[in-house]
Design a protein around this motif. Structure first.
Motif, PDB file in Angstrom:
ATOM      1  N   GLY A  67      -9.836 -13.583  14.776  1.00 14.33           N
ATOM      2  CA  GLY A  67      -9.222 -14.763  15.117  1.00 14.33           C
ATOM      3  C   GLY A  67      -8.270 -15.216  14.175  1.00 14.33           C
ATOM      4  O   GLY A  67      -7.501 -16.220  14.569  1.00 14.33           O
ATOM      5  N   ALA A  68      -7.995 -14.847  13.186  1.00  9.82           N
ATOM      6  CA  ALA A  68      -7.069 -15.254  11.994  1.00  9.82           C
ATOM      7  C   ALA A  68      -6.027 -14.141  11.836  1.00  9.82           C
ATOM      8  O   ALA A  68      -5.811 -13.348  12.637  1.00  9.82           O
ATOM      9  N   ALA A  69      -5.089 -14.452  10.830  1.00  5.79           N
ATOM     10  CA  ALA A  69      -4.032 -13.718  10.775  1.00  5.79           C
ATOM     11  C   ALA A  69      -4.463 -12.119  10.526  1.00  5.79           C
ATOM     12  O   ALA A  69      -5.395 -11.857   9.813  1.00  5.79           O
ATOM     13  N   ALA A  70      -3.742 -11.242  11.248  1.00  5.61           N
ATOM     14  CA  ALA A  70      -4.063  -9.762  11.083  1.00  5.61           C
ATOM     15  C   ALA A  70      -3.338  -8.913  10.305  1.00  5.61           C
ATOM     16  O   ALA A  70      -3.031  -7.682  10.442  1.00  5.61           O
ATOM     17  N   ASP A  71      -2.326  -9.541   9.203  1.00  2.00           N
ATOM     18  CA  ASP A  71      -1.561  -8.481   8.473  1.00  2.00           C
ATOM     19  C   ASP A  71      -2.517  -7.961   7.331  1.00  2.00           C
ATOM     20  O   ASP A  71      -3.402  -8.394   7.199  1.00  2.00           O
ATOM     21  N   VAL A  72      -1.672  -7.052   6.604  1.00  2.00           N
ATOM     22  CA  VAL A  72      -2.522  -6.443   5.646  1.00  2.00           C
ATOM     23  C   VAL A  72      -3.108  -7.252   4.687  1.00  2.00           C
ATOM     24  O   VAL A  72      -4.211  -7.353   4.192  1.00  2.00           O
ATOM     25  N   ASP A  73      -2.338  -8.065   4.040  1.00  7.59           N
ATOM     26  CA  ASP A  73      -2.510  -9.042   2.815  1.00  7.59           C
ATOM     27  C   ASP A  73      -3.760 -10.001   3.262  1.00  7.59           C
ATOM     28  O   ASP A  73      -4.594 -10.318   2.744  1.00  7.59           O
ATOM     29  N   ALA A  74      -3.669 -10.590   4.678  1.00  8.64           N
ATOM     30  CA  ALA A  74      -4.609 -11.588   5.071  1.00  8.64           C
ATOM     31  C   ALA A  74      -6.018 -10.620   5.554  1.00  8.64           C
ATOM     32  O   ALA A  74      -7.013 -11.303   4.895  1.00  8.64           O
TER      33      ALA A  74
ATOM     34  N   ALA B 231      -0.410  -1.350  12.432  1.00 11.68           N
ATOM     35  CA  ALA B 231       0.722  -1.175  13.572  1.00 11.68           C
ATOM     36  C   ALA B 231       0.136  -0.442  14.845  1.00 11.68           C
ATOM     37  O   ALA B 231       0.600  -1.239  15.871  1.00 11.68           O
ATOM     38  N   ARG B 232      -0.516   0.544  14.580  1.00 10.01           N
ATOM     39  CA  ARG B 232      -1.098   1.296  15.908  1.00 10.01           C
ATOM     40  C   ARG B 232      -1.949   0.289  16.475  1.00 10.01           C
ATOM     41  O   ARG B 232      -2.077   0.001  18.045  1.00 10.01           O
ATOM     42  N   SER B 233      -2.838  -0.553  15.858  1.00 13.92           N
ATOM     43  CA  SER B 233      -3.767  -1.556  16.717  1.00 13.92           C
ATOM     44  C   SER B 233      -2.978  -2.454  17.286  1.00 13.92           C
ATOM     45  O   SER B 233      -3.134  -2.947  18.257  1.00 13.92           O
ATOM     46  N   ALA B 234      -2.048  -3.037  16.698  1.00 15.41           N
ATOM     47  CA  ALA B 234      -1.187  -3.952  17.564  1.00 15.41           C
ATOM     48  C   ALA B 234      -0.526  -3.528  18.589  1.00 15.41           C
ATOM     49  O   ALA B 234      -0.399  -4.172  19.738  1.00 15.41           O
ATOM     50  N   ARG B 235      -0.035  -2.394  18.699  1.00  8.56           N
ATOM     51  CA  ARG B 235       0.673  -1.813  19.668  1.00  8.56           C
ATOM     52  C   ARG B 235      -0.154  -1.404  20.798  1.00  8.56           C
ATOM     53  O   ARG B 235       0.041  -1.670  22.359  1.00  8.56           O
ATOM     54  N   HIS B 236      -1.427  -0.915  20.542  1.00 10.70           N
ATOM     55  CA  HIS B 236      -2.280  -0.593  21.540  1.00 10.70           C
ATOM     56  C   HIS B 236      -3.475  -1.553  22.108  1.00 10.70           C
ATOM     57  O   HIS B 236      -4.198  -1.289  22.941  1.00 10.70           O
ATOM     58  N   GLY B 237      -3.363  -2.519  21.228  1.00 10.83           N
ATOM     59  CA  GLY B 237      -4.475  -4.010  21.345  1.00 10.83           C
ATOM     60  C   GLY B 237      -5.905  -3.210  20.962  1.00 10.83           C
ATOM     61  O   GLY B 237      -7.106  -3.705  21.730  1.00 10.83           O
ATOM     62  N   THR B 238      -6.099  -2.437  20.342  1.00  9.17           N
ATOM     63  CA  THR B 238      -7.483  -1.866  19.578  1.00  9.17           C
ATOM     64  C   THR B 238      -7.765  -2.725  18.395  1.00  9.17           C
ATOM     65  O   THR B 238      -6.722  -2.897  17.688  1.00  9.17           O
TER      66      THR B 238
ATOM     67  N   VAL C 243     -11.364   1.630   5.730  1.00 15.07           N
ATOM     68  CA  VAL C 243     -10.598   1.140   6.591  1.00 15.07           C
ATOM     69  C   VAL C 243     -11.029   2.114   8.028  1.00 15.07           C
ATOM     70  O   VAL C 243     -11.419   3.108   8.074  1.00 15.07           O
ATOM     71  N   LEU C 244     -11.387   1.077   9.059  1.00 12.90           N
ATOM     72  CA  LEU C 244     -12.266   1.634  10.352  1.00 12.90           C
ATOM     73  C   LEU C 244     -11.454   1.310  11.438  1.00 12.90           C
ATOM     74  O   LEU C 244     -11.579   0.225  11.983  1.00 12.90           O
ATOM     75  N   PRO C 245     -10.557   2.325  11.974  1.00  9.75           N
ATOM     76  CA  PRO C 245      -9.782   2.035  13.038  1.00  9.75           C
ATOM     77  C   PRO C 245     -10.921   2.029  14.204  1.00  9.75           C
ATOM     78  O   PRO C 245     -11.793   2.650  14.411  1.00  9.75           O
ATOM     79  N   ASP C 246     -10.249   1.392  15.414  1.00  9.50           N
ATOM     80  CA  ASP C 246     -10.823   1.216  16.726  1.00  9.50           C
ATOM     81  C   ASP C 246     -12.289   0.759  16.558  1.00  9.50           C
ATOM     82  O   ASP C 246     -13.213   1.055  17.170  1.00  9.50           O
TER      83      ASP C 246
ATOM     84  N   TYR D 241      -2.236   3.048  -3.886  1.00 16.63           N
ATOM     85  CA  TYR D 241      -1.099   3.188  -3.316  1.00 16.63           C
ATOM     86  C   TYR D 241      -1.163   4.562  -2.249  1.00 16.63           C
ATOM     87  O   TYR D 241      -0.206   4.462  -1.551  1.00 16.63           O
ATOM     88  N   GLY D 242      -2.171   5.218  -2.059  1.00 14.68           N
ATOM     89  CA  GLY D 242      -2.215   6.227  -1.196  1.00 14.68           C
ATOM     90  C   GLY D 242      -2.649   5.538   0.077  1.00 14.68           C
ATOM     91  O   GLY D 242      -2.253   6.081   1.271  1.00 14.68           O
ATOM     92  N   VAL D 243      -3.686   4.459   0.110  1.00 16.97           N
ATOM     93  CA  VAL D 243      -4.292   4.230   1.387  1.00 16.97           C
ATOM     94  C   VAL D 243      -3.595   2.869   1.902  1.00 16.97           C
ATOM     95  O   VAL D 243      -3.417   2.721   3.273  1.00 16.97           O
ATOM     96  N   LEU D 244      -2.527   2.082   1.116  1.00 19.95           N
ATOM     97  CA  LEU D 244      -1.793   0.988   1.758  1.00 19.95           C
ATOM     98  C   LEU D 244      -0.967   1.597   2.854  1.00 19.95           C
ATOM     99  O   LEU D 244      -0.882   0.872   4.075  1.00 19.95           O
ATOM    100  N   PRO D 245      -0.014   2.618   2.526  1.00 23.03           N
ATOM    101  CA  PRO D 245       0.768   3.068   3.695  1.00 23.03           C
ATOM    102  C   PRO D 245      -0.143   3.298   5.077  1.00 23.03           C
ATOM    103  O   PRO D 245       0.497   3.054   5.975  1.00 23.03           O
ATOM    104  N   GLN D 246      -1.018   3.891   4.875  1.00 25.92           N
ATOM    105  CA  GLN D 246      -1.876   4.355   5.951  1.00 25.92           C
ATOM    106  C   GLN D 246      -2.555   3.056   6.820  1.00 25.92           C
ATOM    107  O   GLN D 246      -2.837   3.178   7.737  1.00 25.92           O
ATOM    108  N   LEU D 247      -2.835   2.105   5.762  1.00 31.07           N
ATOM    109  CA  LEU D 247      -3.460   1.229   6.476  1.00 31.07           C
ATOM    110  C   LEU D 247      -2.543   0.224   7.244  1.00 31.07           C
ATOM    111  O   LEU D 247      -2.888  -0.184   8.310  1.00 31.07           O
ATOM    112  N   ARG D 248      -0.990   0.338   6.814  1.00 27.34           N
ATOM    113  CA  ARG D 248      -0.128  -0.546   7.419  1.00 27.34           C
ATOM    114  C   ARG D 248       0.203   0.373   8.888  1.00 27.34           C
ATOM    115  O   ARG D 248       0.295  -0.113   9.865  1.00 27.34           O
ATOM    116  N   ARG D 249      -0.018   1.563   8.670  1.00 24.52           N
ATOM    117  CA  ARG D 249       0.323   2.395  10.086  1.00 24.52           C
ATOM    118  C   ARG D 249      -0.800   2.121  10.788  1.00 24.52           C
ATOM    119  O   ARG D 249      -0.587   2.135  12.276  1.00 24.52           O
TER     120      ARG D 249
END
Length: 378
Positions: A349-356, A244-251, A307-310, A233-241
């Motif tokens: 190359g597949a869906a990039a939402d959290v559940d997928a 979303a940042r990845s989608a905005r910046h294309g990273t 979770v590994l950003p960038d 429950y602590g990591v899911l909100p941060q993963l969603r953020r």
């Protein structure tokens, strides 16, 4: 001014004292063990308001005030009351430090100021001593105790109020030095200001305690009790953020589900206490080898989520394989275990939402567990 006459101030003093006692009693029940330092603060309120009442009782005749004990008694009580407030702050900010020494110091300061006042014939000197002691105590408390926890709004109010008190005391100190004959003219307005400041600082202290309790509860709700890392429950909100940042910046962004190999055997052969130790050691190893920007969470049982950003799939694969190699070299620190992992990335190359993402990582973890001690990213 008529509203500053001694009977009115005495009544206001009594009402303020009763209000603060009621607020503290209800807050103490609500906060429970989080109410560290409240007893010291409440004792300070009682002593401080008593000192103010002593001045109000004797303030009918200012000329007589110079030659009788109430002025000296009031100075000592005000000093001790504010010192007990500061002890309450110290007790709450540093819960590991216990003992009666801080209270003895607070009361000793009050006795010192009262005794020194007896030896001073000039009222201006008594006032100057009181202001010097108060400024030193307030400034030391702000610097040593409050600056480090100023993220709380209640603490910022405390710092502001205490800063105002320092400025006021410095101005009164300078005024007493420049015009010693006028030191008693501001006594009654000063009493009113002191009562208001007592209410403000007490409210700010209670607010700080409540904010800190809320932060503790929020952290407990989002943290795994055994390992100290984030829970699901602590990591899911941060993963969603992060997604979303990845989608905005294309990273790119990658997630990895890690599972300790043969964990059931550890519990069966070595006991659940040993299994808990392995979970703690493994989570600690993940934290050591992860980057500062990565997130580590216990997903459930012996599964952990990274979770590994960038980070794209190839670099995530290399990072997890490096972790496996380092943990093999630190077998004792890592609990003497290996782990399997499945990686999913927004670059798949597949869906990039959290559940997928999590579903793909879970399928690849299942594939990795077929051989154990393996990382699967495709």
């Amino acid at each position: 001014m008529p509203f500053l006459d001694p009977p009115t101030l005495l009544l206001a003093n009594l009402l303020v004292g009763l209000t603060l006692v009621l607020v503290f009693m209800s807050t103490r029940v609500g906060l429970g063990s989080g109410a560290r330092g409240m007893r010291s603060w409440l004792a300070g309120d009682v002593v401080l308001l008593t000192g103010q009442a002593v001045i109000a009782i004797d303030a009918v005749d200012f000329g007589r005030l110079l030659d009788i004990p109430p002025l000296t008694l009031s100075s000592g009580l005000v000093t001790a009351g504010i010192a007990l407030h500061l002890v309450g702050i110290h007790r709450h900010a540093r819960p590991a430090q216990k003992g009666a020494a801080p209270h003895a110091v607070a009361l000793g300061l009050g006795v010192f100021v009262a005794a020194a006042s007896v030896l001073m014939s000039e009222p201006a000197h008594r006032v100057m001593l009181l202001h010097v002691v108060l400024v030193a105590m307030l400034a030391a408390t702000i610097a040593r105790e409050l600056v480090a926890v100023r993220r709380f709004f209640g603490v910022r109010i405390l710092i502001t109020a205490m800063g105002f008190a320092i400025v006021a005391n410095v101005l009164l100190l300078l005024g007493a030095a420049a015009r010693p004959e006028d030191v008693l003219k501001g006594a009654m307005p000063g009493l009113l200001i002191n009562m208001v400041m007592t209410m403000v600082t007490t409210s700010a202290f209670v607010l700080w305690l409540q904010e800190e309790l809320r932060e503790t509860l929020r952290r407990a709700a989002h943290t795994d009790l055994l390992t100290g890392v984030l829970n699901r429950y602590g990591v899911l909100p941060q993963l969603r953020r992060e997604l979303a940042r990845s989608a905005r910046h294309g990273t790119p962004l990658s997630v990895a589900l890690c599972d300790i190999d043969h964990f059931k055997n550890i519990n069966d052969t070595r006991g659940h206490a040993a299994g808990d130790g392995v979970l703690q050691a493994f989570s600690g190893a993940l934290l050591r080898h992860a980057r500062a920007t990565d997130l580590v969470a216990r997903w459930g049982g012996e599964e952990f989520l990274l979770v590994l950003p960038d980070t794209d799939a190839a670099h995530a694969l290399a990072a997890l394989q490096r972790m496996q190699g380092r943990m093999a070299q630190e077998a004792e620190a890592a609990g003497g275990v290996t782990f399997s992992a499945g990686i999913a990335s927004t670059t798949d190359g597949a869906a990039a939402d959290v559940d997928a993402l999590l579903a793909r990582a879970d399928r690849r973890l299942y594939a990795a567990k077929a051989t154990r001690n393996t990382v699967v990213a495709h």
